[in-house]
Design a protein around this motif. Sequence first.
Motif, PDB file in Angstrom:
ATOM      1  N   GLU B  97       0.833  -1.201   0.000  1.00  0.00           N
ATOM      2  CA  GLU B  97       0.000   0.000   0.000  1.00  0.00           C
ATOM      3  C   GLU B  97       0.869   1.253   0.000  1.00  0.00           C
ATOM      4  OE1 GLU B  97      -3.036  -0.002  -0.561  1.00  0.00           O
ATOM      5  OE2 GLU B  97      -4.091  -1.657   0.394  1.00  0.00           O
ATOM      6  N   GLU B 127      -3.332   5.796  -0.768  1.00  0.00           N
ATOM      7  CA  GLU B 127      -2.472   4.676  -0.391  1.00  0.00           C
ATOM      8  C   GLU B 127      -1.889   4.880   1.006  1.00  0.00           C
ATOM      9  OE1 GLU B 127      -2.945   2.305  -2.176  1.00  0.00           O
ATOM     10  OE2 GLU B 127      -2.901   2.738  -4.316  1.00  0.00           O
ATOM     11  N   HIS B 130      -4.627   3.709   3.092  1.00  0.00           N
ATOM     12  CA  HIS B 130      -4.733   2.251   3.155  1.00  0.00           C
ATOM     13  C   HIS B 130      -3.679   1.640   4.075  1.00  0.00           C
ATOM     14  CE1 HIS B 130      -6.647   2.404  -1.134  1.00  0.00           C
ATOM     15  NE2 HIS B 130      -7.365   3.011  -0.217  1.00  0.00           N
ATOM     16  N   VAL B 222     -11.107   0.112   1.714  1.00  0.00           N
ATOM     17  CA  VAL B 222      -9.918   0.265   0.874  1.00  0.00           C
ATOM     18  C   VAL B 222     -10.279   0.041  -0.607  1.00  0.00           C
ATOM     19  CG1 VAL B 222      -7.721  -0.852   0.278  1.00  0.00           C
ATOM     20  CG2 VAL B 222      -8.225  -0.282   2.666  1.00  0.00           C
ATOM     21  N   GLU B 226     -10.433   1.848  -5.212  1.00  0.00           N
ATOM     22  CA  GLU B 226      -9.669   1.189  -6.269  1.00  0.00           C
ATOM     23  C   GLU B 226     -10.110   1.572  -7.687  1.00  0.00           C
ATOM     24  OE1 GLU B 226      -6.269  -0.241  -6.050  1.00  0.00           O
ATOM     25  OE2 GLU B 226      -7.414  -0.593  -4.237  1.00  0.00           O
ATOM     26  N   HIS B 229      -8.120   4.270  -9.072  1.00  0.00           N
ATOM     27  CA  HIS B 229      -6.748   3.884  -9.405  1.00  0.00           C
ATOM     28  C   HIS B 229      -6.702   3.137 -10.740  1.00  0.00           C
ATOM     29  CE1 HIS B 229      -5.961   3.810  -4.774  1.00  0.00           C
ATOM     30  NE2 HIS B 229      -6.524   4.932  -5.195  1.00  0.00           N
TER      31      HIS B 229
HETATM   32 FE   LIG Z   1      -4.310   0.764  -2.017  1.00  0.00          FE
END
Ligand SMILES: [Fe+2]
Lengths: 371, 553
Positions: B97, B127, B130, B222, B226, B229
Amino acid sequence: MAEDTIQKPAKVRSVPITHFTDSEAGAKEFPSSRSRSYNYFEPAKRRASVYEDVTVDVQPDPERHLTQGWVYAFADGTSGYPKEWTQLKSSDWHEFRDPNEEWNMTIFRNAANTVRQVAQSLANAKAAGSYAGWSRSWAQIVERHVSAWAHVEHGLGLHVYTPSQRDAPTNMINNALAVGAVHKLRFAQDLILYNLELTELIEGFDGSAHVDVFQNDPIWQKTRETVEQITGTRDWAEQFFVTAVIFEPLVGELFRSGFVMQAAAPQGDFVTPTLMGAGESDCAREQKGARALFSMLTQDPEFGAANKAVMEGWLEKWTPRCLEAGRQLQPIWSQVSEKVVRFDDSLARSFARMNDLLNDIDITAPKEITA
Amino acid sequence: MSRASITKAHSKIQELSWEPTFITPVEKYPTDYTFEKAPKKDPLKQVLRSYFPMEEEKDNRVFGAMDGAIRGNMFRQVEQRWMEWQKLFLSIIPFPEISAARAMPLAINAVPNPEVHNGLAIQMIDEVRHSTIQMNLKRLYMNHYIDPAGFDITEKGFANCYAGTIGRQFGEGFITGDAITAANVYLTIVAETAFTNVLFVAMPGEAAANGDYLLPTVFHSVQSDESRHISNGYSIILMALADERNRELLERDLRYAWWNNHCVVDAAIGTFIEYGTKDRRKDRESYAESWRRWIYDDYYRSYLVPLEKYGLTVPHDLVEESWNRIWNKGYVHEVAQFFATGWFANYWRIDAMDDTDFEWFEHKYPGWYDKYGTWWERYSDLSKKNGHNPIAFEPELSNYEYPHRCWSCMVPCLIREDTVMDEVDGQVRTYCSETCHWTDAVAFRPEYKGRPTPSMGKLSGAREWETLHHGNDLADIMQTLGYVRDDGKTLIPQPHLDLDPSKMWTLDECKGITLNSPNVILNGMSPAERDAHMAKYKAGGPAGRPAPEAVPA
Ligand SMILES: [Fe+2]
Ligand SMILES: [Fe+2]
């Protein structure tokens, strides 16, 4: 209830079957059954803070527990978080703790509070119709100069703090820098979205003027040049030092606190200072981190003297540039109809701030700011 | 903020970026990719003023669930078999992470697209979130679970145990080497887009089935970041595809990244899910079934294959071979068996499989018992202290040949017949597969298919755990690595879950045992001996069974 509904077989649902496992702390005594703290690092105080627990050693390296070394290298053979990415040296980089103790809870709580504060301020101003009272000259200052400042914050956030959090050698330093990055980026976005709002609310407000001002107005060219030079520096510690210790006092605080925060109120503007104040207080957090990091390095038992020499070299190189950038902003001070603050007084305040910082870090202030 | 106002705000913040005129930017993180003529592709739009309150809200829900779990005495119901594996999983995962945060400037530096920069900067702080939220979850486990040993040494244990390097690739691979190979192809196109599904969706499901509903809360929180990302990564790969010169590099990197992720993530998560659970309801998905759904159907068929319309060849053969390894070659079972064999070299307790488990495995993987059943019965027998050594040092009793390591992915060469041996960089190395051999011998080199690739990274480090400790006494190793409880004697790891101190293994049972590295021994052989050894090794298995003697070399 009718009989047929009673007799209908219940549909079998597949659900986890819970068992009483008695797996809670204290259920049994055995070796290490009370070992309830992370035991692989020395906390700064007697007990580790949550911040330390969630940050220290999450990026283990060969100096800290990593027995097999980095398993990937760059083409030149350097790997992990190369210490050569700065000239400064430390006998233990891992000693650094972020004085702001940032981790996910603090980062998002603080930033969300700032967002709410700014949003309320904008909403109040809009509801009160307070922009109507602005003079044309003040609106222009916001349109041109306050908005141009957004670029500076953006550039430092994206191209100084963001790469620095890859380059510094420990998780504690890197996380602090990552938080600095989003502080800057949020501030830049707030300023430019404020510009968008004003474009909609103030007749004749030119929402795109700031681009040309930042690119071409002579007032801003030295500032832009200096920011570009900082972003073009390979040494992450130099970038951070120059930004937090030299540029912020001599240019950032000079403009934000030395001008905008002073000049806005007499113009009937209570919104711009709110935005600037939020940015200023985030900036102060980063400076707190810089103080802690750079004084750790000047006090290093082995490399302290060498580090001081390097930092003094940076002061020599960057103070004149930043000072020149700050001085070129001077005409803005005379663009307000009601003079509430003299440029020289603002600059003197910046010098004092920078002297304070250098004093805490324990390095000699350059002649330019001690006169 | 409404979607419409986010879109408007997002387009306004594009005014913030500018091209420097006073300097040329420093090329901090080298790449062999070019983006000179890349059309800009936009990622999902987000601005920080809507982002921060949204994430704060998510955090609040997580903190609320944590309080609730403690007040609701969740740990009265968690399965220790499951929680023990969290000592490994949660020691690994905060590192990838945080590495993902560190990877963001690599991509920002390489890709000339301000909209992507904005998305990547937000990903950076995601991140950090996370990593710290997961460390905090683990802290709660340490404070409230019956056996804190192993959680207390977490980051140190991860950095020095026999599984550490396997996990570290999924992290170090994001931040080092060619910037696009690392921060785009390996991190986003493969790790995040494909493998976070099993990590952050299948894992939490299994946790919940074992009485732990906190892990799902944290990991779903978390996972909800995503999609942004994935969209950052997709924008970048589309930009890269606009330049013909990048195609070969992309194909190389997709092969490497796919295969390495498969080796590493399927090894770890496959083991946690299949061997860490107590819930053996047959109507639940096995790891293989969820892999087929999430990775094969959702990722490979719906995401990867469509990239071929841009002229890219995706690694069909490797996707099929990964499935083949999972379904036919017993990859996950072999790995779990290896982890259990090596229980002496870690910091968690590994429970034996019992009849209920056997029945489930046989149902999900027909033929499982014939391959692995006897070994697990042996494991169970040998888990009791009774004058014998840890199972790894009882090759006869266990009928198990301790494996060679794969130099590339660092998971051992467990599918024995696929092992490749080669002399690379002056050392005889072993690889778990053709592709891992190619990764070291061909991909991570300064030249690829006749073109210079000066930015490509290198495989480095003391890659073999066994070699690092070769010739040392087991008791010394355990002490040096810190795998001893606070009485100075009892081991943190145990081959069973019994917390009765008299049943727990101690340093005494480790004294006088020497650890050997198969690779050191291999390099000490003559070429002829080596070939004979390797022929026999490859004829071994499944389940690590040595081949009968007299196999022709
Ligand atoms: Fe992550
Ligand atoms: Fe491999």
